[in-house]
Design a protein around this motif. Structure first.
Motif, PDB file in Angstrom:
ATOM      1  N   ALA A  71     116.236 -13.189  14.601  1.00 39.39           N
ATOM      2  CA  ALA A  71     117.023 -13.021  15.903  1.00 39.39           C
ATOM      3  C   ALA A  71     118.130 -12.099  15.401  1.00 39.39           C
ATOM      4  O   ALA A  71     118.677 -11.468  16.273  1.00 39.39           O
ATOM      5  N   THR A  72     118.668 -12.054  14.342  1.00 36.79           N
ATOM      6  CA  THR A  72     119.934 -11.275  13.941  1.00 36.79           C
ATOM      7  C   THR A  72     119.699 -10.462  12.810  1.00 36.79           C
ATOM      8  O   THR A  72     120.654  -9.775  12.516  1.00 36.79           O
ATOM      9  N   MET A  73     118.513  -9.962  12.494  1.00 33.37           N
ATOM     10  CA  MET A  73     118.264  -8.917  11.470  1.00 33.37           C
ATOM     11  C   MET A  73     118.643  -7.609  11.729  1.00 33.37           C
ATOM     12  O   MET A  73     118.550  -6.697  11.088  1.00 33.37           O
ATOM     13  N   MET A  74     118.797  -7.406  13.001  1.00 36.92           N
ATOM     14  CA  MET A  74     119.141  -6.017  13.637  1.00 36.92           C
ATOM     15  C   MET A  74     120.458  -5.545  13.721  1.00 36.92           C
ATOM     16  O   MET A  74     121.135  -4.847  14.182  1.00 36.92           O
ATOM     17  N   SER A  75     121.538  -6.963  13.526  1.00 40.18           N
ATOM     18  CA  SER A  75     122.804  -6.747  13.496  1.00 40.18           C
ATOM     19  C   SER A  75     123.521  -6.612  12.217  1.00 40.18           C
ATOM     20  O   SER A  75     123.117  -7.079  11.277  1.00 40.18           O
ATOM     21  N   ALA A  76     124.457  -5.574  12.173  1.00 42.63           N
ATOM     22  CA  ALA A  76     125.282  -5.227  10.977  1.00 42.63           C
ATOM     23  C   ALA A  76     125.900  -6.301  10.572  1.00 42.63           C
ATOM     24  O   ALA A  76     126.276  -6.434   9.310  1.00 42.63           O
ATOM     25  N   THR A  77     126.194  -7.191  11.378  1.00 38.51           N
ATOM     26  CA  THR A  77     127.049  -8.280  10.771  1.00 38.51           C
ATOM     27  C   THR A  77     126.272  -9.524  10.048  1.00 38.51           C
ATOM     28  O   THR A  77     126.829 -10.161   9.464  1.00 38.51           O
ATOM     29  N   SER A  78     124.824  -9.009  10.060  1.00 38.17           N
ATOM     30  CA  SER A  78     124.042 -10.165   9.153  1.00 38.17           C
ATOM     31  C   SER A  78     124.317  -9.516   7.590  1.00 38.17           C
ATOM     32  O   SER A  78     123.483 -10.297   6.724  1.00 38.17           O
ATOM     33  N   TYR A  79     124.813  -8.475   7.220  1.00 44.13           N
ATOM     34  CA  TYR A  79     124.610  -7.759   5.974  1.00 44.13           C
ATOM     35  C   TYR A  79     126.098  -8.022   5.388  1.00 44.13           C
ATOM     36  O   TYR A  79     126.728  -7.380   5.704  1.00 44.13           O
ATOM     37  N   HIS A  80     126.011  -8.356   3.999  1.00 42.53           N
ATOM     38  CA  HIS A  80     126.965  -8.729   3.222  1.00 42.53           C
ATOM     39  C   HIS A  80     127.317  -7.315   2.475  1.00 42.53           C
ATOM     40  O   HIS A  80     128.654  -7.152   2.069  1.00 42.53           O
ATOM     41  N   TYR A  81     126.549  -6.554   1.994  1.00 37.11           N
ATOM     42  CA  TYR A  81     126.771  -5.402   1.019  1.00 37.11           C
ATOM     43  C   TYR A  81     126.270  -4.141   1.499  1.00 37.11           C
ATOM     44  O   TYR A  81     125.251  -4.070   2.134  1.00 37.11           O
ATOM     45  N   TRP A  82     126.983  -3.159   1.313  1.00 37.90           N
ATOM     46  CA  TRP A  82     126.720  -1.806   2.008  1.00 37.90           C
ATOM     47  C   TRP A  82     126.647  -0.860   0.813  1.00 37.90           C
ATOM     48  O   TRP A  82     127.520  -0.859  -0.039  1.00 37.90           O
ATOM     49  N   GLY A  83     125.523   0.164   0.823  1.00 34.26           N
ATOM     50  CA  GLY A  83     125.636   1.369   0.183  1.00 34.26           C
ATOM     51  C   GLY A  83     126.603   2.400   0.574  1.00 34.26           C
ATOM     52  O   GLY A  83     127.076   2.354   1.672  1.00 34.26           O
ATOM     53  N   GLN A  84     126.468   3.485  -0.046  1.00 30.75           N
ATOM     54  CA  GLN A  84     127.396   4.581   0.076  1.00 30.75           C
ATOM     55  C   GLN A  84     127.028   5.600   1.080  1.00 30.75           C
ATOM     56  O   GLN A  84     127.696   6.496   1.658  1.00 30.75           O
ATOM     57  N   GLY A  85     125.674   5.505   1.460  1.00 33.73           N
ATOM     58  CA  GLY A  85     125.127   6.544   2.597  1.00 33.73           C
ATOM     59  C   GLY A  85     124.462   7.897   1.794  1.00 33.73           C
ATOM     60  O   GLY A  85     125.019   8.357   0.918  1.00 33.73           O
ATOM     61  N   THR A  86     123.370   8.281   2.570  1.00 31.23           N
ATOM     62  CA  THR A  86     122.812   9.615   2.240  1.00 31.23           C
ATOM     63  C   THR A  86     122.723  10.075   3.228  1.00 31.23           C
ATOM     64  O   THR A  86     122.314   9.644   4.594  1.00 31.23           O
ATOM     65  N   GLN A  87     122.809  11.762   3.454  1.00 26.44           N
ATOM     66  CA  GLN A  87     123.007  12.419   4.361  1.00 26.44           C
ATOM     67  C   GLN A  87     121.533  12.898   4.875  1.00 26.44           C
ATOM     68  O   GLN A  87     120.804  13.275   3.919  1.00 26.44           O
ATOM     69  N   VAL A  88     121.092  12.711   5.832  1.00 25.52           N
ATOM     70  CA  VAL A  88     119.782  13.446   6.434  1.00 25.52           C
ATOM     71  C   VAL A  88     120.131  14.264   7.478  1.00 25.52           C
ATOM     72  O   VAL A  88     120.731  14.092   8.435  1.00 25.52           O
TER      73      VAL A  88
END
Length: 126
Positions: free
Chosen positions: A105-122
């Motif tokens: 139910a919450t896997m689409m929420s950013a608050t469910s995730y603890h660690y983030w990568g640096q991003g890649t431009q598309v």
């Protein structure tokens, strides 16, 4: 530690495959999400895959075009993006929840995730 890669410039209708490589001995239990942020817009959910069971979720506008998969032997999650549109242009970020407890139910929420990568431009040109 997360490493997102695979972004680039592609024409509309083209494809790209993003990769999210993570460290950790229990990667198979990690839930991994992809989010994106376009200039002047808020970050939005794109796709996610749970560790246990492999449940997936997608943003409605990418359903049928994007595929999320994982290779646990390589500690990597992939986002295959097909039939790209100019509106897919954004910085794409991957994020992980290493707890193995992400609820469907919450896997689409950013608050469910603890660690983030640096991003890649598309960038998708018309």
């Amino acid at each position: 530690q997360l490493q997102a890669s695979g972004g680039g410039l592609v024409q509309a209708g083209g494809s790209l495959r993003l990769s999210c490589a993570a460290s950790g001995r229990t990667f198979s239990s990690y839930s991994v999400g992809w989010f994106r942020q376009a200039p002047g817009k808020e970050r939005e959910f794109v796709a996610a895959i749970r560790g246990s069971g492999g449940t997936t979720r997608f943003l409605d506008s990418v359903k049928g075009r994007f595929i999320i998969s994982r290779d646990n032997a390589k500690n990597t999650v992939y986002l295959q993006m097909n039939s790209l549109k100019p509106e897919d242009t954004a910085v794409y970020y991957c994020a992980v929840d290493p707890t193995g407890l992400t609820a469907v139910a919450t896997m689409m929420s950013a608050t469910s995730y603890h660690y983030w990568g640096q991003g890649t431009q598309v960038t998708v040109s018309s």
